[in-house]
Enzyme design. Structure first.
Site, PDB file in Angstrom:
ATOM      1  N   CYS B  77       0.891  -1.140   0.000  1.00 43.01           N
ATOM      2  CA  CYS B  77       0.000   0.000   0.000  1.00 43.01           C
ATOM      3  C   CYS B  77       0.930   1.191   0.000  1.00 43.01           C
ATOM      4  O   CYS B  77       1.960   1.180   0.692  1.00 43.01           O
ATOM      5  CB  CYS B  77      -0.891   0.002   1.226  1.00 43.01           C
ATOM      6  SG  CYS B  77      -2.146   1.281   1.124  1.00 43.01           S
ATOM      7  N   GLU B 186      -6.912  11.958  -5.468  1.00 42.53           N
ATOM      8  CA  GLU B 186      -7.305  13.283  -5.015  1.00 42.53           C
ATOM      9  C   GLU B 186      -6.605  14.360  -5.821  1.00 42.53           C
ATOM     10  O   GLU B 186      -5.385  14.321  -6.009  1.00 42.53           O
ATOM     11  CB  GLU B 186      -6.888  13.384  -3.540  1.00 42.53           C
ATOM     12  CG  GLU B 186      -7.288  14.617  -2.811  1.00 42.53           C
ATOM     13  CD  GLU B 186      -6.958  14.466  -1.317  1.00 42.53           C
ATOM     14  OE1 GLU B 186      -7.742  13.825  -0.604  1.00 42.53           O
ATOM     15  OE2 GLU B 186      -5.911  15.009  -0.910  1.00 42.53           O
ATOM     16  N   ASN B 309       3.831  -0.170   3.184  1.00 41.47           N
ATOM     17  CA  ASN B 309       3.684  -1.509   3.788  1.00 41.47           C
ATOM     18  C   ASN B 309       4.642  -2.414   3.028  1.00 41.47           C
ATOM     19  O   ASN B 309       4.324  -2.876   1.918  1.00 41.47           O
ATOM     20  CB  ASN B 309       2.256  -2.047   3.578  1.00 41.47           C
ATOM     21  CG  ASN B 309       1.237  -1.540   4.584  1.00 41.47           C
ATOM     22  OD1 ASN B 309       1.546  -0.740   5.455  1.00 41.47           O
ATOM     23  ND2 ASN B 309       0.022  -2.020   4.457  1.00 41.47           N
ATOM     24  N   PRO B 357      -0.203  11.293   3.288  1.00 46.55           N
ATOM     25  CA  PRO B 357      -1.592  11.682   3.038  1.00 46.55           C
ATOM     26  C   PRO B 357      -2.343  11.973   4.329  1.00 46.55           C
ATOM     27  O   PRO B 357      -2.182  11.279   5.330  1.00 46.55           O
ATOM     28  CB  PRO B 357      -2.176  10.439   2.353  1.00 46.55           C
ATOM     29  CG  PRO B 357      -1.329   9.300   2.810  1.00 46.55           C
ATOM     30  CD  PRO B 357       0.030   9.846   3.102  1.00 46.55           C
ATOM     31  N   GLY B 358      -3.189  13.008   4.289  1.00 45.96           N
ATOM     32  CA  GLY B 358      -4.076  13.304   5.404  1.00 45.96           C
ATOM     33  C   GLY B 358      -5.498  12.931   4.999  1.00 45.96           C
ATOM     34  O   GLY B 358      -5.700  12.162   4.060  1.00 45.96           O
ATOM     35  N   MET B 360      -9.551  13.780   3.668  1.00 45.84           N
ATOM     36  CA  MET B 360      -9.959  14.420   2.416  1.00 45.84           C
ATOM     37  C   MET B 360     -10.493  15.837   2.602  1.00 45.84           C
ATOM     38  O   MET B 360     -10.955  16.445   1.656  1.00 45.84           O
ATOM     39  CB  MET B 360     -11.002  13.558   1.702  1.00 45.84           C
ATOM     40  CG  MET B 360     -12.307  13.414   2.432  1.00 45.84           C
ATOM     41  SD  MET B 360     -13.441  12.457   1.396  1.00 45.84           S
ATOM     42  CE  MET B 360     -14.780  12.168   2.575  1.00 45.84           C
ATOM     43  N   HIS B 383       3.510   7.662   8.003  1.00 45.07           N
ATOM     44  CA  HIS B 383       2.843   7.414   6.716  1.00 45.07           C
ATOM     45  C   HIS B 383       1.508   8.118   6.552  1.00 45.07           C
ATOM     46  O   HIS B 383       0.995   8.212   5.439  1.00 45.07           O
ATOM     47  CB  HIS B 383       2.648   5.907   6.471  1.00 45.07           C
ATOM     48  CG  HIS B 383       1.409   5.316   7.090  1.00 45.07           C
ATOM     49  ND1 HIS B 383       1.132   5.381   8.432  1.00 45.07           N
ATOM     50  CD2 HIS B 383       0.347   4.675   6.540  1.00 45.07           C
ATOM     51  CE1 HIS B 383      -0.030   4.781   8.676  1.00 45.07           C
ATOM     52  NE2 HIS B 383      -0.529   4.341   7.543  1.00 45.07           N
ATOM     53  N   LYS B 459     -13.460   8.191  -4.503  1.00 46.52           N
ATOM     54  CA  LYS B 459     -13.302   7.140  -3.506  1.00 46.52           C
ATOM     55  C   LYS B 459     -14.156   5.928  -3.879  1.00 46.52           C
ATOM     56  O   LYS B 459     -15.099   6.037  -4.665  1.00 46.52           O
ATOM     57  CB  LYS B 459     -13.729   7.645  -2.122  1.00 46.52           C
ATOM     58  CG  LYS B 459     -12.749   8.652  -1.547  1.00 46.52           C
ATOM     59  CD  LYS B 459     -12.904   8.852  -0.060  1.00 46.52           C
ATOM     60  CE  LYS B 459     -12.587   7.627   0.766  1.00 46.52           C
ATOM     61  NZ  LYS B 459     -11.167   7.270   0.791  1.00 46.52           N
TER      62      LYS B 459
END
Lengths: 140, 460
Positions: B77, B186, B309, B357-358, B360, B383, B459
């Site tokens: 991932c 995104e 990962n 990434p945070g 959305m 991460h 999504k």
């Protein structure tokens, strides 16, 4: 209630119950389908058989759920319900089941969330007060 | 414990971290044979299967063990970041069309697949062997994309033969699909530049349009993990490895079981690299199509692509000598410094991009790796944000509300396969990623470079 979902921060956890261990495994299948879509909207259009064996009841439960997950991803099969029969023979557990459902249809079946795998996290299968209980976590 | 447990966090985070089993998991990992220096946890730590998520464990390549739980079900991932020559102003009138095109072209959610990318068995084996390079060879991307992808989008030592039939069947229709849950693609803009020199080297500027893709190895990787967890469970017993938690199931790296897992894991990782490469290509086409431009007029190019990962063989200096270690990163990102041979040539002076990434609604970050990370965390950083509400809690909190409208009012246009996913993924369900990033920056493990804010999301 054969199953209900409990709060788990990152994934989906279900508490399963059944009067017999067969019913417990039936509840598990229902909980999996209800995670992916709305099980109430899945019709019993066709049926298939499943045969599995494992060295422990926990392994068998994880294998059962992962088998249903595999059939969903590869055959597009959503399981509405099933009849499950378990037996212990020596040191192995055996499962035979008939599962009933239909193909996933995006126009009728809402998309909930994909399951990566049934896991051993917090996994517990016990008989308590004449009922079988299990907790299972689905990795999301 | 064979080594110490070290957690990077601020005091407030530590109070939260102590509320679940995370620290016990950090302790448990410290029992694994061959673990070197410490069982490490990043500030986004939360409890997972055996290993905590946000964990780093480096094992001696000869004496140590490898564990699928230290990588995760979703092998490789990870995150890809694309930059462009477009600005917020350029695309503002077309944002909804861009998101709609992305949603049309990148399959998301339950049951999704693109009919024009069905792989035969031989094609799939090539994907597993070549990773992102396979996609480029099929015209799904450009050769230069690979220059700025971790491991150039292909981990060495992959063996497609060790990926089970079941895993291959799951993967065959899933290449180029996003998945669901916390995966996303995104459209963002660069809201703040924190380090001009590094941002410049990464090709980032204020108000620039970027695209971030978060996805992994889909059902193929998940099946590889499931398959090998079962094997490792038995192997642990056979090798006499005593485990404080059965989910730490492992085998010696040099054992047949260890080698087979690593080779299958590499193949699954390559599937994920190919997956993100294919989706990035379709995103480029989608943006171009919505704007009425040829794809090469968008300036869309790969800033970087990271795994979060994975288990990889890397070399570090430990007690003054170079040692080859198998580094498990589960919910942790490699963060190589300037002048490291693994840092892409284009970024040699500034370090490897670290993509965080945070949620959305708020922001994501770009950071750069440092020598401090090499010294302390085996070249690793955090991460992402981590959830603060369960999926059930989030759904209950959103009941009676209109999540799509709320996101629109926040300036983010969302398209999704199901309203349930959006409800579960609302910003309030997540921690503030800037807290995590600030700890990593403060600890010197990575340097803050830029903040990216979402304006459009797809999504599953």
């Amino acid at each position: 209630m054969p199953y209900h979902f409990i709060d788990h921060t990152a994934d989906v956890a279900a508490e399963l119950s059944g009067r017999t261990v067969d019913e417990l495994f039936r509840s598990a299948a229902q909980a999996l389908t209800d995670t992916v879509t709305d099980r109430a909207l899945v019709n019993r259009v066709h049926s298939e058989t499943v045969s599995l064996e494992a060295s422990s009841i926990e392994d068998l439960l994880v294998d059962w759920l992962n088998e249903l997950l595999y059939r969903f991803e590869v055959q597009n099969l959503l399981v509405a319900d099933g009849e499950v029969s378990l037996r212990a023979e020596g040191d192995r557990w055996h499962l035979d089941a008939v599962i009933r459902g239909e193909d996933f249809d995006p126009s009728r079946h809402p998309s909930r969330v994909l399951v990566k795998s049934a896991t051993y996290h917090s996994l517990e299968v016990v008989e308590r007060g004449g009922e079988w209980h299990a907790r299972i976590v689905f990795d999301i | 414990m064979l080594v110490d447990g070290i957690v990077y966090a601020n005091e407030r985070m530590m109070r939260d971290i102590q509320k679940d089993e995370s620290l016990q998991q950090v302790r448990n990992v410290a029992h694994l044979p061959g673990i070197v220096r410490a069982s490490i946890a990043m500030p986004d730590i939360h409890w997972g299967y055996g290993f905590p998520i946000g964990g780093v464990a480096a094992m001696d390549a000869d004496q140590g063990v490898v564990s699928p739980g230290g990588v995760g079900y979703d092998i490789n991932c990870g995150v890809r970041l694309l930059r462009s020559t477009l600005t917020r102003e350029d695309i503002a009138p077309h944002l909804e069309s861009i998101v709609a095109e992305m949603y049309r072209n990148v399959p998301t959610g339950v049951g999704a697949h693109r009919r024009d990318l069905r792989l035969g068995a031989q094609d799939l084996r090539r994907v597993l062997a070549k990773g992102a390079g396979w996609a480029v060879s099929q015209g799904l991307g450009r050769a230069e994309d690979l220059e700025t992808v971790e491991e150039r989008g292909c981990i060495a030592g992959a063996d497609p033969d060790l990926v089970s039939d079941r895993a291959e069947e799951r993967g065959r229709t899933q290449l180029g699909t996003l998945g669901s849950g916390n995966h996303f693609a995104e459209i963002q803009y660069v809201a703040e530049i924190h380090d001009e020199r590094i941002a410049d080297a990464f090709g980032l500027f204020e108000d620039q349009i970027t695209v971030m893709i978060h996805s992994g190895s889909r059902g193929l990787g998940h099946q590889v993990c499931t398959d090998h967890l079962r094997v490792m469970g038995e192997a642990s017993r056979r090798y006499g490895i005593s485990l404080p938690d059965r989910q730490l199931a492992c085998a010696p790296i040099t054992s047949p079981e260890g080698r087979r897992y690593l080779a299958a894991m590499a193949a699954a990782a390559n599937f994920a690299f190919a997956n993100r490469q294919v989706m990035a290509h379709w995103v480029r086409e989608s943006v171009a199509s919505a704007l009425g431009l040829a794809p090469n007029r968008t300036g869309i190019a790969t800033v970087y692509d990271v795994c979060h990962n994975i288990a990889k063989f890397e070399t570090f200096t430990v007690d003054g000598r170079a040692r080859r270690l198998c580094v498990h990163r589960k919910g942790a990102t490699r963060a190589y410094p300037p002048h490291h041979p693994g840092t892409p040539a284009a970024y040699r002076e500034v370090g490897q991009p670290v993509l965080i990434p945070g949620d959305m609604g708020r922001y994501s970050y770009v950071m750069a790796g440092t020598n401090r990370a090499m010294d302390e965390t085996f070249g690793s950083a955090c991460h992402g944000a981590g959830r603060v509400m369960s999926r059930g809690e989030a759904k209950r909190a959103v009941k009676g509300r209109s999540p799509f409208d709320e996101m629109k009012k926040r300036g983010v246009h969302v398209m999704a396969a199901g309203i349930a996913t959006v409800a579960e993924e609302m910003p309030e369900a997540y921690k503030d990623v800037s807290d995590v990033v600030n700890v990593v920056h403060g600890a010197g493990l990575a340097v803050r470079v830029a903040q990216l804010r979402p304006i459009g999301v797809i999504k599953g």
